[in-house]
Write a protein that holds these residues in place. Sequence first.
Motif, short mmCIF file in Angstrom:
data_model
loop_
_atom_site.label_atom_id
_atom_site.label_comp_id
_atom_site.label_asym_id
_atom_site.label_seq_id
_atom_site.Cartn_x
_atom_site.Cartn_y
_atom_site.Cartn_z
N GLY A 169 36.87 8.60 -12.05
CA GLY A 169 36.87 10.05 -12.23
C GLY A 169 38.21 10.56 -12.71
N SER A 170 38.19 11.83 -13.17
CA SER A 170 39.43 12.43 -13.65
C SER A 170 39.57 13.90 -13.24
CB SER A 170 39.52 12.34 -15.18
OG SER A 170 38.41 13.00 -15.77
N ASP A 171 38.54 14.46 -12.59
CA ASP A 171 38.60 15.90 -12.28
C ASP A 171 38.36 16.19 -10.80
OD1 ASP A 171 35.98 15.13 -12.20
OD2 ASP A 171 35.23 16.72 -13.52
N PHE A 172 38.75 15.27 -9.92
CA PHE A 172 38.60 15.48 -8.48
C PHE A 172 39.50 16.62 -8.03
CE2 PHE A 172 39.94 14.50 -4.11
CZ PHE A 172 38.71 14.42 -3.48
N SER A 173 38.97 17.52 -7.22
CA SER A 173 39.75 18.69 -6.81
C SER A 173 39.88 18.85 -5.30
CB SER A 173 39.11 19.97 -7.39
OG SER A 173 37.78 20.11 -6.93
N GLY A 174 39.40 17.86 -4.55
CA GLY A 174 39.46 17.96 -3.10
C GLY A 174 40.76 17.44 -2.53
N ASP A 175 40.78 17.29 -1.21
CA ASP A 175 41.92 16.72 -0.50
C ASP A 175 41.81 15.20 -0.59
OD1 ASP A 175 43.64 15.63 1.43
OD2 ASP A 175 43.45 17.37 2.75
N ASP A 176 42.62 14.58 -1.44
CA ASP A 176 42.46 13.15 -1.70
C ASP A 176 42.70 12.30 -0.46
OD1 ASP A 176 45.13 13.89 -1.83
OD2 ASP A 176 45.66 12.37 -3.29
N ILE A 177 43.65 12.69 0.40
CA ILE A 177 43.95 11.90 1.59
C ILE A 177 42.78 11.96 2.58
CG2 ILE A 177 45.49 11.67 3.58
CD1 ILE A 177 47.73 12.78 1.78
N ARG A 178 42.26 13.14 2.82
CA ARG A 178 41.12 13.27 3.73
C ARG A 178 39.89 12.57 3.16
NH1 ARG A 178 38.50 19.03 5.89
NH2 ARG A 178 36.76 18.07 7.05
N HIS A 179 39.67 12.72 1.87
CA HIS A 179 38.54 12.09 1.20
C HIS A 179 38.61 10.58 1.36
CE1 HIS A 179 35.38 11.79 -1.90
NE2 HIS A 179 36.07 10.79 -2.41
N ALA A 180 39.80 10.01 1.15
CA ALA A 180 39.97 8.57 1.26
C ALA A 180 39.78 8.10 2.70
CB ALA A 180 41.36 8.17 0.75
N ARG A 181 40.33 8.84 3.65
CA ARG A 181 40.21 8.42 5.05
C ARG A 181 38.75 8.41 5.51
NH1 ARG A 181 43.21 7.52 9.49
NH2 ARG A 181 42.30 7.97 11.53
N GLU A 182 38.01 9.44 5.16
CA GLU A 182 36.60 9.50 5.56
C GLU A 182 35.82 8.35 4.95
OE1 GLU A 182 35.40 13.39 4.36
OE2 GLU A 182 36.27 14.38 6.13
N ALA A 183 36.11 8.05 3.69
CA ALA A 183 35.40 6.95 3.02
C ALA A 183 35.77 5.60 3.64
CB ALA A 183 35.73 6.95 1.53
N LEU A 184 37.02 5.43 4.01
CA LEU A 184 37.47 4.17 4.60
C LEU A 184 36.86 3.95 5.99
CD1 LEU A 184 41.19 4.40 3.49
CD2 LEU A 184 39.64 2.51 2.89
N ILE A 185 36.88 4.98 6.81
CA ILE A 185 36.28 4.86 8.15
C ILE A 185 34.79 4.57 8.05
CG2 ILE A 185 35.72 6.11 10.27
CD1 ILE A 185 38.40 7.56 10.00
N ASP A 186 34.13 5.23 7.11
CA ASP A 186 32.70 5.01 6.91
C ASP A 186 32.42 3.56 6.52
OD1 ASP A 186 29.85 5.93 6.30
OD2 ASP A 186 30.49 5.25 4.32
N SER A 187 33.23 2.99 5.65
CA SER A 187 33.03 1.61 5.22
C SER A 187 33.25 0.64 6.38
CB SER A 187 33.95 1.26 4.06
OG SER A 187 33.75 -0.08 3.64
N VAL A 188 34.33 0.84 7.13
CA VAL A 188 34.61 -0.07 8.24
C VAL A 188 33.50 0.01 9.28
CG1 VAL A 188 36.18 -0.47 10.18
CG2 VAL A 188 37.10 -0.13 7.89
N ARG A 189 33.02 1.20 9.58
CA ARG A 189 31.91 1.32 10.54
C ARG A 189 30.69 0.54 10.08
NH1 ARG A 189 32.86 7.70 11.79
NH2 ARG A 189 34.09 7.44 13.71
N HIS A 190 30.35 0.65 8.81
CA HIS A 190 29.19 -0.08 8.30
C HIS A 190 29.39 -1.59 8.36
CE1 HIS A 190 27.56 3.73 6.73
NE2 HIS A 190 26.43 3.07 6.59
N HIS A 191 30.63 -2.05 8.22
CA HIS A 191 30.89 -3.48 8.22
C HIS A 191 30.89 -4.08 9.63
CE1 HIS A 191 31.75 -2.87 4.00
NE2 HIS A 191 31.80 -4.18 3.85
N PHE A 192 30.72 -3.26 10.64
CA PHE A 192 30.57 -3.76 12.01
C PHE A 192 29.10 -3.89 12.41
CE2 PHE A 192 35.07 -3.11 12.70
CZ PHE A 192 35.37 -4.05 13.68
N VAL A 193 28.18 -3.71 11.48
CA VAL A 193 26.76 -3.91 11.78
C VAL A 193 26.53 -5.40 12.01
CG1 VAL A 193 24.42 -3.78 10.83
CG2 VAL A 193 26.02 -1.89 10.46
N SER A 194 26.30 -5.78 13.27
CA SER A 194 26.19 -7.19 13.62
C SER A 194 25.65 -7.33 15.03
CB SER A 194 27.57 -7.86 13.51
OG SER A 194 27.53 -9.18 13.98
#
Length: 593
Positions: free
Chosen positions: A229-254
Motif C-alpha cells: 500500500g501507499s495511502d495508509f492514514s491510520g496509526d501505523d504503530i497501533r495497526h501493527a501491534r494489533e496485527a501482530l498480537i492477532d497473528s501470535v494468538r492464532h499461532h497458539f491454536v494447538s
Amino acid sequence: MCGIAGILSSPAGLTDLEANLVRMQSALLHRGPDDGGVWMDGIRSVGLAHRRLSILDLSSAGHQPMISADGRRVICFNGEIYNFRELRADLESRGVVFATQSDTEVLLQLYARHGENMVRQLRGMFAFCLWDEDKQEALLARDPLGIKPLYVHEANGTLAFASELRALCGSGIFKPALDAEAVCRYFETGTVPEPLTLAKEVRMLEAGHTLVWKAGKTQRQRYWNLSFGSDFSGDDIRHAREALIDSVRHHFVSDVPVGVFLSGGIDSTAILALANEAGHRGISSFSITVDDEVADEGPIARRTAAHFGSNHHEMRLDAEVARGLFGEFLKHLDQPSIDGLNTFTVSSLARQHGMKVVLSGLGGDELFGGYSSFSKIPKMLRLHPVLSRVPGLPMLLQRGKPQHRRLADFLRSPGTVADAFGALRGIFSKGEAAALTRWITGEGSQFAVPGSRLESGKNDGAAQDQISELELTRYMRNQLLRDSDVMSMARGLELRVPFVDRVLAERITEIPAPQRLRPNKALLTEAVPEVPEWVVNQKKRGFLFPYQKWLGSEWGDEFARAGAGAPVPMPNWYQVWSVFVLKHCIESLGMKP
C-alpha cells in the motif's frame, strides 16, 4: 504437521501403485511418527499416503488420509489451519455436522461447498491433495507464502507428489537426473529457487498456487499475490501491534504445548513478548550457545528468558558437538543449502524436551526491513548509472574478492532492484557459477535469466517495497522456510512462523515503506515496546554458527576434499560449504549428471 505423498494416474497407469506409495510414505516417517495411512481408489489408479504428527485432535479420529462421511472426497494434508474454528463455526451455522475436532475435516467440508476457491478462506501453512471421487479430479494447493513444500512429478499423464524431494526420487516411479539449471542457480544464490529442484523430473508447486489434475492433464492457478500500500492514514504503530498480537494468538491454536526458539535478536524476543501479552506466560524457550564470543547470543537469550519468565533451555555447541550432529543433518538434507544446521540443532534440543510445536521469529526482517539490503540496494541503484560508465571498472572488480566480482555483474546489468539484490545476496558471480556448473554437471550453463516484474524504483519508497518482496519471495521462501521445514520435521517438530502469516502480511504491507521499513526495525520495536533495550540496541548478528572457525580446524579436511579441483577460488566458508552439500545431495538422491 505431517508428511504427504500421492500418485494420480489413469486406469492404465502405474502397475506398482501400492509399492510406490509405501516407499514414499516410509521416506517421510520422520515427519509424522505418531500415525500413518494409505488410501487407494477401487481401481488402484489413485493413491494417497500420509504420516501424522498429532497436534490438533490427538485421537484416532484425526487419522489421514481422511475420507468424507459420504465417501466422495479424500484428503491428505500437511500443515495447520489457524482459523479452522471460525470456518467450522460458519459451516455449522449452515447445518454441517462434524465428526472430529480436526482442521482436516474442515478442509473437506469447505471444498464440498466452495470447490477450489476454498483456499482463499484459509489462514495457515498448508500443502494438501484432495481427491474428488465424483469429478475424478484432484486439487493440490500450497499456502500463500510458501511455508509448506509440495514437490510434483508429471509424466505420461501420471502425477506424483510428496512433501520432500527425497521421497519422490526414491519412489521408483522415475530415475532422477540432475538439473544443470538448478545447479547454476544454486551456485548463484545459495539455494535452488522454486519451481526448480535438483531433479529434472520434479518441480515445486509454487507458493500461493493451486493445481488441478484430471484425466492426466493439469492446470495451475495463482490464488494469492503480495501487494504493497501507499495511502495508509491510520496509526501505523497501533495497526501493527494489533496485527501482530492477532497473528501470535492464532499461532497458539494447538492441543499440545507450544514453545519458542529464542535467539538474542529482536524478532524472536518480540514473539516471546507477544506470547506473554496473549496470555501464554511461562512457555518453554530454546537457544543454542556457541564457542565463539562474537557469534554467541546465548547470554542475551538467557537474560531475555529470565525477563519474560520463560522456561529456558540451552545447548552448548562447539566444533566437536556440531560435528556429531552433522551426519544426521546431512541425512535429512533434501536440497542443497548454505543454511539449515542451526534450525536442525535447536529443533533437536526442543524435541529432547518433549516439544512438538515451536514458534520462530523468521520473517520479521523481511516485513520490517531488518536486513542491510534495505539500505545498501538503494545506494547501489543510485550509483549504477555513474559506475557502470567508468571504463574498465567491471574488469578491475572481476579481479577482486567474491563480493567485488558480483558487483561487476551488477554494473554490467540493467541496474534493476532484482539485479542489485542478486549481487548482494549472491554466493558466486555468474561466471563462477557457470564454471562450477560445468565442473559438476558437464553441461553448459547458458540459461535464460528468470523473469522478474520488479524494475528499479522511481524513488526509495518503491525500491524498498521491491526489496521487501524479494527478501520474502526469494531468500525467505527458497532458503529460510525450506530449511526450517525440512530440518524441524527431521526431528518430528512443527515449526510455526507468526511473522509469515497471510493476514499479518496483508495488514502490515498496507503501511507505506517509509513508515514500515524505518531503520533498525523501528516500527516493530515501537509496536512491541516490551522488547528490552539490551535487545533493541545490540548490533544485529543473525542466528549463525562460527563455521569459518570450525572449517579451519576440525572440519577442514572433509570440506577441502569436496572442493579439490574446483575451477574457481573459494575463500569463504559458505562457498566451500555450498560445493560440499551439493555433492552430498547429488549422491544421496541417486542422481546422475
